[in-house]
Scaffold this motif. Structure first.
Motif, PDB file in Angstrom:
ATOM      1  N   GLU A  75       0.828  17.036  56.984  1.00 38.89           N
ATOM      2  CA  GLU A  75       1.005  18.154  57.922  1.00 38.89           C
ATOM      3  C   GLU A  75       2.480  18.355  58.222  1.00 38.89           C
ATOM      4  O   GLU A  75       3.241  17.384  58.289  1.00 38.89           O
ATOM      5  CB  GLU A  75       0.231  17.860  59.218  1.00 38.89           C
ATOM      6  N   PRO A  76       2.960  19.599  58.350  1.00 38.49           N
ATOM      7  CA  PRO A  76       2.188  20.846  58.423  1.00 38.49           C
ATOM      8  C   PRO A  76       2.142  21.617  57.096  1.00 38.49           C
ATOM      9  O   PRO A  76       2.071  22.855  57.116  1.00 38.49           O
ATOM     10  CB  PRO A  76       2.971  21.624  59.471  1.00 38.49           C
ATOM     11  N   PHE A  77       2.191  20.930  55.962  1.00 44.32           N
ATOM     12  CA  PHE A  77       2.126  21.647  54.680  1.00 44.32           C
ATOM     13  C   PHE A  77       0.918  22.574  54.665  1.00 44.32           C
ATOM     14  O   PHE A  77      -0.172  22.211  55.122  1.00 44.32           O
ATOM     15  CB  PHE A  77       2.027  20.657  53.526  1.00 44.32           C
ATOM     16  N   GLU A  78       1.109  23.772  54.104  1.00 44.97           N
ATOM     17  CA  GLU A  78       0.028  24.752  54.109  1.00 44.97           C
ATOM     18  C   GLU A  78       0.125  25.639  52.868  1.00 44.97           C
ATOM     19  O   GLU A  78       1.178  26.205  52.573  1.00 44.97           O
ATOM     20  CB  GLU A  78       0.106  25.601  55.373  1.00 44.97           C
ATOM     21  N   ALA A  79      -0.964  25.732  52.127  1.00 46.92           N
ATOM     22  CA  ALA A  79      -1.085  26.642  50.988  1.00 46.92           C
ATOM     23  C   ALA A  79      -2.568  26.941  50.808  1.00 46.92           C
ATOM     24  O   ALA A  79      -3.421  26.160  51.238  1.00 46.92           O
ATOM     25  CB  ALA A  79      -0.501  26.027  49.719  1.00 46.92           C
ATOM     26  N   TYR A  80      -2.850  28.069  50.175  1.00 49.12           N
ATOM     27  CA  TYR A  80      -4.238  28.519  50.058  1.00 49.12           C
ATOM     28  C   TYR A  80      -4.560  28.920  48.621  1.00 49.12           C
ATOM     29  O   TYR A  80      -3.759  29.584  47.960  1.00 49.12           O
ATOM     30  CB  TYR A  80      -4.499  29.710  50.980  1.00 49.12           C
ATOM     31  N   VAL A  81      -5.736  28.510  48.158  1.00 50.45           N
ATOM     32  CA  VAL A  81      -6.260  28.953  46.873  1.00 50.45           C
ATOM     33  C   VAL A  81      -7.692  29.442  47.100  1.00 50.45           C
ATOM     34  O   VAL A  81      -8.298  29.182  48.134  1.00 50.45           O
ATOM     35  CB  VAL A  81      -6.255  27.809  45.830  1.00 50.45           C
ATOM     36  N   ASP A  82      -8.227  30.152  46.122  1.00 50.76           N
ATOM     37  CA  ASP A  82      -9.604  30.628  46.207  1.00 50.76           C
ATOM     38  C   ASP A  82     -10.528  29.534  45.694  1.00 50.76           C
ATOM     39  O   ASP A  82     -10.618  29.296  44.490  1.00 50.76           O
ATOM     40  CB  ASP A  82      -9.772  31.906  45.383  1.00 50.76           C
TER      41      ASP A  82
ATOM     42  N   VAL B 238       4.075  24.739  46.331  1.00 53.55           N
ATOM     43  CA  VAL B 238       3.307  23.927  45.387  1.00 53.55           C
ATOM     44  C   VAL B 238       3.211  22.504  45.922  1.00 53.55           C
ATOM     45  O   VAL B 238       4.237  21.876  46.202  1.00 53.55           O
ATOM     46  CB  VAL B 238       3.969  23.927  43.998  1.00 53.55           C
ATOM     47  N   PRO B 239       2.001  21.977  46.090  1.00 53.82           N
ATOM     48  CA  PRO B 239       1.858  20.610  46.615  1.00 53.82           C
ATOM     49  C   PRO B 239       2.485  19.585  45.683  1.00 53.82           C
ATOM     50  O   PRO B 239       2.305  19.653  44.463  1.00 53.82           O
ATOM     51  CB  PRO B 239       0.341  20.427  46.722  1.00 53.82           C
ATOM     52  N   GLN B 240       3.211  18.640  46.263  1.00 51.90           N
ATOM     53  CA  GLN B 240       3.891  17.614  45.484  1.00 51.90           C
ATOM     54  C   GLN B 240       3.278  16.231  45.663  1.00 51.90           C
ATOM     55  O   GLN B 240       3.581  15.316  44.902  1.00 51.90           O
ATOM     56  CB  GLN B 240       5.370  17.569  45.880  1.00 51.90           C
ATOM     57  N   THR B 241       2.429  16.070  46.649  1.00 53.43           N
ATOM     58  CA  THR B 241       1.815  14.769  46.917  1.00 53.43           C
ATOM     59  C   THR B 241       0.294  14.928  46.959  1.00 53.43           C
ATOM     60  O   THR B 241      -0.231  16.054  47.030  1.00 53.43           O
ATOM     61  CB  THR B 241       2.284  14.195  48.256  1.00 53.43           C
ATOM     62  N   ILE B 242      -0.405  13.803  46.925  1.00 50.90           N
ATOM     63  CA  ILE B 242      -1.864  13.835  47.034  1.00 50.90           C
ATOM     64  C   ILE B 242      -2.275  14.470  48.362  1.00 50.90           C
ATOM     65  O   ILE B 242      -3.191  15.299  48.418  1.00 50.90           O
ATOM     66  CB  ILE B 242      -2.437  12.413  46.913  1.00 50.90           C
ATOM     67  N   GLY B 243      -1.583  14.080  49.426  1.00 52.13           N
ATOM     68  CA  GLY B 243      -1.908  14.627  50.738  1.00 52.13           C
ATOM     69  C   GLY B 243      -1.730  16.135  50.780  1.00 52.13           C
ATOM     70  O   GLY B 243      -2.551  16.855  51.373  1.00 52.13           O
ATOM     71  N   GLU B 244      -0.678  16.648  50.161  1.00 53.12           N
ATOM     72  CA  GLU B 244      -0.441  18.092  50.153  1.00 53.12           C
ATOM     73  C   GLU B 244      -1.494  18.815  49.315  1.00 53.12           C
ATOM     74  O   GLU B 244      -1.922  19.922  49.668  1.00 53.12           O
ATOM     75  CB  GLU B 244       0.964  18.391  49.642  1.00 53.12           C
ATOM     76  N   ALA B 245      -1.923  18.199  48.218  1.00 55.50           N
ATOM     77  CA  ALA B 245      -2.992  18.798  47.416  1.00 55.50           C
ATOM     78  C   ALA B 245      -4.294  18.860  48.212  1.00 55.50           C
ATOM     79  O   ALA B 245      -5.017  19.870  48.191  1.00 55.50           O
ATOM     80  CB  ALA B 245      -3.197  18.000  46.127  1.00 55.50           C
ATOM     81  N   MET B 246      -4.578  17.790  48.938  1.00 52.70           N
ATOM     82  CA  MET B 246      -5.793  17.774  49.751  1.00 52.70           C
ATOM     83  C   MET B 246      -5.681  18.755  50.912  1.00 52.70           C
ATOM     84  O   MET B 246      -6.666  19.419  51.272  1.00 52.70           O
ATOM     85  CB  MET B 246      -6.050  16.355  50.278  1.00 52.70           C
ATOM     86  N   ARG B 247      -4.516  18.868  51.498  1.00 52.10           N
ATOM     87  CA  ARG B 247      -4.308  19.853  52.566  1.00 52.10           C
ATOM     88  C   ARG B 247      -4.576  21.261  52.045  1.00 52.10           C
ATOM     89  O   ARG B 247      -5.175  22.092  52.748  1.00 52.10           O
ATOM     90  CB  ARG B 247      -2.874  19.778  53.089  1.00 52.10           C
ATOM     91  N   THR B 248      -4.167  21.524  50.823  1.00 55.27           N
ATOM     92  CA  THR B 248      -4.417  22.835  50.231  1.00 55.27           C
ATOM     93  C   THR B 248      -5.915  23.101  50.130  1.00 55.27           C
ATOM     94  O   THR B 248      -6.392  24.199  50.443  1.00 55.27           O
ATOM     95  CB  THR B 248      -3.771  22.929  48.841  1.00 55.27           C
ATOM     96  N   ILE B 249      -6.665  22.086  49.694  1.00 55.13           N
ATOM     97  CA  ILE B 249      -8.122  22.247  49.601  1.00 55.13           C
ATOM     98  C   ILE B 249      -8.716  22.522  50.970  1.00 55.13           C
ATOM     99  O   ILE B 249      -9.508  23.460  51.155  1.00 55.13           O
ATOM    100  CB  ILE B 249      -8.767  20.990  48.985  1.00 55.13           C
ATOM    101  N   TYR B 250      -8.334  21.729  51.965  1.00 56.13           N
ATOM    102  CA  TYR B 250      -8.924  21.865  53.296  1.00 56.13           C
ATOM    103  C   TYR B 250      -8.535  23.187  53.956  1.00 56.13           C
ATOM    104  O   TYR B 250      -9.373  23.845  54.589  1.00 56.13           O
ATOM    105  CB  TYR B 250      -8.520  20.691  54.183  1.00 56.13           C
ATOM    106  N   CYS B 251      -7.274  23.569  53.834  1.00 54.38           N
ATOM    107  CA  CYS B 251      -6.865  24.871  54.383  1.00 54.38           C
ATOM    108  C   CYS B 251      -7.654  25.994  53.729  1.00 54.38           C
ATOM    109  O   CYS B 251      -8.106  26.932  54.405  1.00 54.38           O
ATOM    110  CB  CYS B 251      -5.369  25.090  54.149  1.00 54.38           C
TER     111      CYS B 251
END
Length: 214
Positions: free
Chosen positions: A73-80, A107-120
């Motif tokens: 947090e607070p990384f934020e990105a959105y995909v469909d 673009v997520p650079q860590t596992i946590g950022e990739a997971m944040r993208t999924i959850y967001c």
């Protein structure tokens, strides 16, 4: 409901007990969550796809993934999350990165950022689906019930509450088994009605309330 608008928004009708029907829309997101976990742990999660080496020196569980989200947090990105590109990629993490890059997002650079993208993205999809549900049915909704194994994901429960602005009631975990059991108990005379059975379930299991954060 069997309207053209329902069809266009991918809502369907699922038959249930006593000739009831559940107005239903499937959302894929948790598949992405599970796929990332398998990839991190070196599990070949789709037969015939490229196998991956474990990314960490220990097996990662869903609780640890939630902790990594908090750290990101607070990384934020959105995909469909409904995009076909996420059905069976060789690497779910890489596909998430490409999807973010394709639409000019961080673009997520860590596992946590990739997971944040999924959850967001899942929270945003849930919010959009609820708005669609309101428009299609003409009804308002004051809460969300999450049952089954997914209700144990505390991070997703909070993200869902925040994205929709609605309280989330999480539980019971074994929703399918309980539903099967109470139908048999109704048939056996243990419960006088479906409402009687539902009241018993509400008294018997720990259902946690998660409110939107201010």
């Amino acid at each position: 409901m069997t309207t053209a608008e329902s069809y266009e928004q991918n809502f369907t009708n699922e038959g249930g007990f006593e000739f009831r029907f559940r107005y239903l829309k499937n959302i894929m997101g948790l598949w992405m969550n599970q796929s990332v976990r398998r990839e991190i742990n070196g599990v070949d999660y789709v037969e015939g796809k490229t196998a991956h080496k474990a990314m960490l020196d220990h097996k990662v569980g869903f609780d640890e993934l939630c902790d990594l989200c908090r750290e990101a947090e607070p990384f934020e990105a959105y995909v469909d999350v409904q995009d076909d590109r996420f059905l069976a990629p060789d690497s779910m993490i890489d596909e998430i990165k490409r999807a973010c890059a394709d639409c000019g997002q961080p673009v997520p650079q860590t596992i946590g950022e990739a997971m944040r993208t999924i959850y967001c993205s899942m929270g945003a999809r849930y919010a959009k689906s609820i708005e669609g549900l309101r428009a299609l049915t003409g009804n308002d909704y004051t809460s969300i019930n999450i049952m089954g194994g997914g209700c144990q994901d505390y991070y997703l429960n909070q993200m869902t509450a925040d994205a929709t602005g609605l309280p989330v009631f999480a539980g019971p975990i074994e929703g399918t088994s309980i539903g099967n059991l109470i139908v048999q108990m109704i048939a056996g005379g243990e419960f006088a009605s479906l409402q009687d059975a539902r009241d018993c379930v509400a008294r018997s299991f720990d259902v946690k309330r998660v409110d939107p954060q201010p």
